[in-house]
Write an enzyme that holds these catalytic residues in place. Structure first.
Site, short mmCIF file in Angstrom:
data_model
loop_
_atom_site.label_atom_id
_atom_site.label_comp_id
_atom_site.label_asym_id
_atom_site.label_seq_id
_atom_site.Cartn_x
_atom_site.Cartn_y
_atom_site.Cartn_z
N LYS A 195 0.85 -1.20 0.00
CA LYS A 195 0.00 0.00 0.00
C LYS A 195 0.87 1.24 0.00
O LYS A 195 1.58 1.53 0.96
CB LYS A 195 -0.92 0.06 1.22
CG LYS A 195 -2.02 1.14 1.05
CD LYS A 195 -2.62 1.61 2.34
CE LYS A 195 -1.88 2.77 2.93
NZ LYS A 195 -1.98 4.03 2.14
N GLU A 270 10.25 1.44 10.34
CA GLU A 270 11.26 2.50 10.14
C GLU A 270 10.51 3.80 10.33
O GLU A 270 9.68 4.17 9.50
CB GLU A 270 11.89 2.38 8.76
CG GLU A 270 13.15 3.21 8.61
CD GLU A 270 12.87 4.61 8.08
OE1 GLU A 270 12.89 5.56 8.92
OE2 GLU A 270 12.63 4.75 6.89
N CYS A 304 13.36 11.27 7.12
CA CYS A 304 13.36 10.84 8.52
C CYS A 304 14.74 11.04 9.15
O CYS A 304 14.86 11.15 10.37
CB CYS A 304 12.91 9.40 8.63
SG CYS A 304 13.75 8.28 7.51
N GLU A 401 9.65 16.17 15.62
CA GLU A 401 10.03 16.04 14.21
C GLU A 401 9.18 16.99 13.36
O GLU A 401 7.96 16.87 13.32
CB GLU A 401 9.85 14.61 13.73
CG GLU A 401 10.36 14.38 12.31
CD GLU A 401 10.25 12.94 11.88
OE1 GLU A 401 11.14 12.47 11.16
OE2 GLU A 401 9.27 12.26 12.27
#
Length: 500
Positions: A195, A270, A304, A401
């Site tokens: 997906k 991750e 990331c 973040e």
């Protein structure tokens, strides 16, 4: 910085792809969603609708998982020799190479990233991943085990594919994240339900066409476009999925873990990061400034591993800040399809609001905007590359973040590596870090003290198909790439034979 936002023409090959219906790939067939629903895909540089794609949900996931199970348990894939799997995976890499320019344009249009970066990094990296992983198809081995039990024994292990794998990928590197997931799983013999992110589904659809062209049997790769809370959740909780691999936010990663508990499927994650960059006084500043700027501004900061917390020794702090400001000024903001563009838009309205919200929060909490800090233009999701000074760990911009082109710079005076490691590690994340110095003793010593899955020295955001990647703490479980990723897609079976 210069700004030029105009949509260039796309190739005839890409136009032909965009004009076709965008359906789900289930059991070798392109089909509409069972609900008949579709959703729009947007060009983040212009906010125009590019095309519409099928909106899959739980009913479609059921069909895709069933197809993947049939392909895994029987048929040509289950009987295929390792060398034959290797050949197919390599063939897929060849097809990516043949269509490299089209795929780079597709990434630039769908995600917003500069087409030159998409060609040199995303597409090239995807090709390299499939080629590297194809080699493991014929190199998965067990071992004989010298046991100490009384009697005579022949004890050994074999490695077998884990089964049906659900793979959920993010929007920041759509093609490359698909390659990171598909390549190892296919090489060891798994079957897949993939997906893509709802913001960037087009690369996965095109990749599905190339999977078919390469000759993979029906049902081996199934692609469900749709939304995370419906299609993604259905994959994570599905009782006939043996393993789920997810790349995305830490928040969603925790939901994946909960959803996977029903059948205790294996999980690899991750997730997010808040990566420190540590600059020592002896660093080669010309190289370091260019490198640290790239660490945060590359891919519009939507990495990331983005080097979003920058710690520079007080002896070089002012030079570093001036250098970052100068590097930001060199960037050309524009449509990703423009070959002159070096910074495109953020991926979506939601991401644009998130980043601008952090910028407002930083100002309110006392951060100094050295450069940038503003939106660009009146259409598209553009934000200036931004350097924030006078920041501290109590600010949201330092703790959380941002996932945008925003770096928080802080000076340090300490020469003690334990103290430096303490503030580098002062985060719930542990994905990556970089150290900038010419002192190898200092570099290796600090690398041991930093709690991160990847530590770079005199570079940032570097990777290789053979180089394992993943995080400590809330940056995830397990590793992508390298031989380490194969652990996620294989089971180890131990066989003990009593010799009588």
């Amino acid at each position: 910085m210069s700004i030029h936002i105009q949509k260039p023409e796309i190739s005839a090959e890409l136009r032909a792809f965009l004009d076709k219906p965008k359906k789900l790939l289930i059991d070798g067939q392109w089909v509409d969603a069972r609900s008949g629903k579709t959703f729009a895909v947007e060009d983040p540089a212009t906010q125009e609708t590019i095309t519409h794609v099928a909106e899959g949900d739980a009913a479609d996931v059921d069909l895709a998982v069933a197809a993947a199970r049939r392909a895994f348990e029987g048929g040509p894939w289950a009987k295929m020799l390792p060398a034959e799997r290797a050949s197919l995976v390599w063939r897929l890499a060849d097809l990516l190479e043949q269509h490299a320019d089209e795929l780079a344009q597709l990434e630039a249009l769908d995600n917003g990233k500069p087409v030159t970066a998409a060609r040199s990094a995303d597409v090239a990296g995807s090709i390299g991943m499939f080629r590297y992983m194809s080699g493991w198809a014929t190199r998965l081995t067990g071992e004989t085990i010298p046991v100490s039990s009384p009697g005579e024994w022949h004890a050994y292990t074999v490695r077998e594919p884990v089964g049906v794998v659900g793979q959920i990928i993010p929007w920041n590197f759509p093609l490359m994240m698909a390659a990171w997931k598909l390549a190892p799983a296919l090489s060891v013999g798994c079957t897949i339900v993939l997906k893509p992110a709802e913001q960037t589904p087009l690369a996965a659809i095109r990749l599905g066409e190339l999977v078919q062209e390469a000759g993979f049997p029906d049902g081996v790769v199934n692609i469900i476009t749709g939304f995370g809370e419906t299609a993604g959740a259905a994959i994570a909780s599905h009782p006939d999925v043996d393993k789920v691999a997810f790349t995305g936010s830490t928040e969603v990663g925790k939901l994946i873990v909960k959803a996977a508990a029903g059948n205790l499927k294996r999980v690899s994650l991750e997730l997010g990061g808040k990566s420190p960059q540590v600059i020592f006084p002896d660093a080669k500043l010309d190289h370091t400034i260019v490198g640290t700027a790239s660490a945060i501004f590359y891919n519009m900061g939507q990495c990331c591993t983005a080097g979003s917390r920058l710690f520079a020794h007080k002896k070089v702090f002012d030079q570093v800040v001036e250098g970052l400001t100068a590097e930001a000024a060199k960037l050309k903001i524009g449509h990703g399809l423009d070959p002159e563009t070096t910074m495109g838009p953020l991926v979506s309205s939601e991401q644009h609001q998130r980043v601008t919200g952090f910028l407002q929060s930083g100002r309110e909490e006392g951060a100094e905007v050295v450069t940038g800090g503003n939106v660009v233009g009146n259409r598209g999701y553009f934000v200036e590359p931004t350097v924030l000074a006078k920041t501290n760990r109590d600010m949201r911009v330092v703790r959380e973040e941002i996932f945008g082109p925003v770096v928080c710079v802080q000076p340090f005076e300490e020469d003690d590596l334990d103290s430096i490691a303490q503030f580098a590690n002062d985060t719930e994340y542990g994905l990556s870090a970089s150290i900038w110095t010419q002192d190898l003793r200092k570099a290796h010593s600090l690398a041991r003290k930093i709690k991160a899955g990847t530590v770079w020295v005199n570079t940032h955001n570097w990777g290789d198909a053979a180089f394992p990647f993943g995080g400590y703490k809330q940056s995830g479980w397990g590793r992508e790439m390298g031989k380490e990723v194969l652990e996620h897609y294989t089971e180890t079976k131990a066989v003990g034979v009593k010799l009588v």
